[in-house]
Design a protein around this motif. Structure first.
Motif, PDB file in Angstrom:
ATOM      1  N   VAL A  78     -10.039 -21.692 -22.821  1.00 49.72           N
ATOM      2  CA  VAL A  78      -9.122 -20.490 -23.519  1.00 49.72           C
ATOM      3  C   VAL A  78     -10.080 -19.365 -23.845  1.00 49.72           C
TER       4      VAL A  78
ATOM      5  N   GLN B 109      -6.423 -19.399 -19.749  1.00 53.22           N
ATOM      6  CA  GLN B 109      -6.394 -18.467 -21.121  1.00 53.22           C
ATOM      7  C   GLN B 109      -5.179 -17.694 -21.244  1.00 53.22           C
TER       8      GLN B 109
ATOM      9  N   TYR C 278      -2.355 -20.089 -22.611  1.00 48.04           N
ATOM     10  CA  TYR C 278      -2.500 -20.202 -24.033  1.00 48.04           C
ATOM     11  C   TYR C 278      -2.236 -19.262 -24.800  1.00 48.04           C
TER      12      TYR C 278
ATOM     13  N   THR D 113       0.903 -19.321 -27.432  1.00 49.22           N
ATOM     14  CA  THR D 113       0.567 -19.254 -28.817  1.00 49.22           C
ATOM     15  C   THR D 113       1.741 -18.468 -29.612  1.00 49.22           C
TER      16      THR D 113
ATOM     17  N   ALA E 193       0.013 -24.907 -27.898  1.00 49.69           N
ATOM     18  CA  ALA E 193      -0.402 -23.923 -26.749  1.00 49.69           C
ATOM     19  C   ALA E 193      -1.539 -24.829 -26.395  1.00 49.69           C
ATOM     20  N   LEU E 194      -2.485 -25.101 -27.227  1.00 54.33           N
ATOM     21  CA  LEU E 194      -3.706 -26.024 -26.940  1.00 54.33           C
ATOM     22  C   LEU E 194      -3.474 -27.303 -26.104  1.00 54.33           C
TER      23      LEU E 194
ATOM     24  N   VAL F 257      -2.258 -26.636 -22.594  1.00 50.62           N
ATOM     25  CA  VAL F 257      -3.433 -26.243 -21.807  1.00 50.62           C
ATOM     26  C   VAL F 257      -4.186 -27.627 -21.187  1.00 50.62           C
TER      27      VAL F 257
END
Length: 202
Positions: free
Chosen positions: A117, A125, A128, A132, A140-141, A144
């Motif tokens: 990210v 990225q 994410y 977010t 969001a993480l 990913v």
């Protein structure tokens, strides 16, 4: 004021440091030897944003590098513990906490996601940032991490390198939605937006 006793303590610490350094060197050599058969897979994983050699080694160590044992990318993601759980009540499905999975693989994916990210102009990225605003940084993480493990399954199954979709992937995929979001953001700031197609005369 540096006396024999202090010299003794310093020598003790230095000897201990040398022992630890030697042990680390032996472990590195052993890991290198154990990973030699998986070098092609390590080279493939190294092409994914956020994954370095150490993280790739953990992924290979925990999965065995053989994707045949996982029926699909979804099965691998579930085993790794990066699939959100689902709870159904009265016909409605609600997202819950992620399911428990392999803690070492999940930790490696977390490190990879943190690195990904922070890369510039990449799909991971962009994914994410896009999630977010709606789901918060933690979810969001996890998304990913899920994208990374999905890519890993396909890459190791088909023996292909990572294909970067680019930071503008979502905008190019659905330009109308991107336009609406940009207009709404400007409207909230108090602007009135008029769109003129590129090349059109006033």
């Amino acid at each position: 004021r540096f006396r024999d006793h202090h010299a003794f303590l310093v020598r003790l610490h230095l000897d201990h440091y040398d022992q630890l350094t030697d042990s680390v060197g032996q472990l590195d050599a052993r890991i290198e030897e154990a990973m030699a058969p998986f070098r092609p897979a390590l080279d493939l994983l190294d092409t994914i944003p956020g994954i370095n050699r150490a993280v790739a080694e953990v992924i290979i160590a925990e999965t065995g590098g053989d994707m045949a044992r996982f029926a699909s990318a979804r099965h691998l993601a579930s085993w790794a513990g990066v699939c959100p759980g689902h709870h159904e009540s009265a016909g409605r499905t609600k997202n819950t906490k992620v399911r428990p999975g392999n803690p070492y693989l999940k930790g490696a994916l977390g490190l990879a996601a943190f690195g990904a990210v922070r890369t510039k102009d990449t799909y991971l990225q962009a994914r994410y940032k896009r999630l977010t605003a709606r789901r918060g940084p933690l979810r969001a993480l996890v998304a990913v991490e899920h994208s990374i493990i999905t890519a890993i399954w396909h890459m190791l199954t088909d023996n292909v390198t990572y294909r970067e979709l680019g930071g503008a992937y979502f905008t190019q995929r659905d330009p109308e939605r991107a336009t609406r979001r940009a207009i709404n953001a400007l409207n909230q700031l108090g602007y009135t937006v008029t769109l003129n197609p590129r090349g059109a005369t006033a």
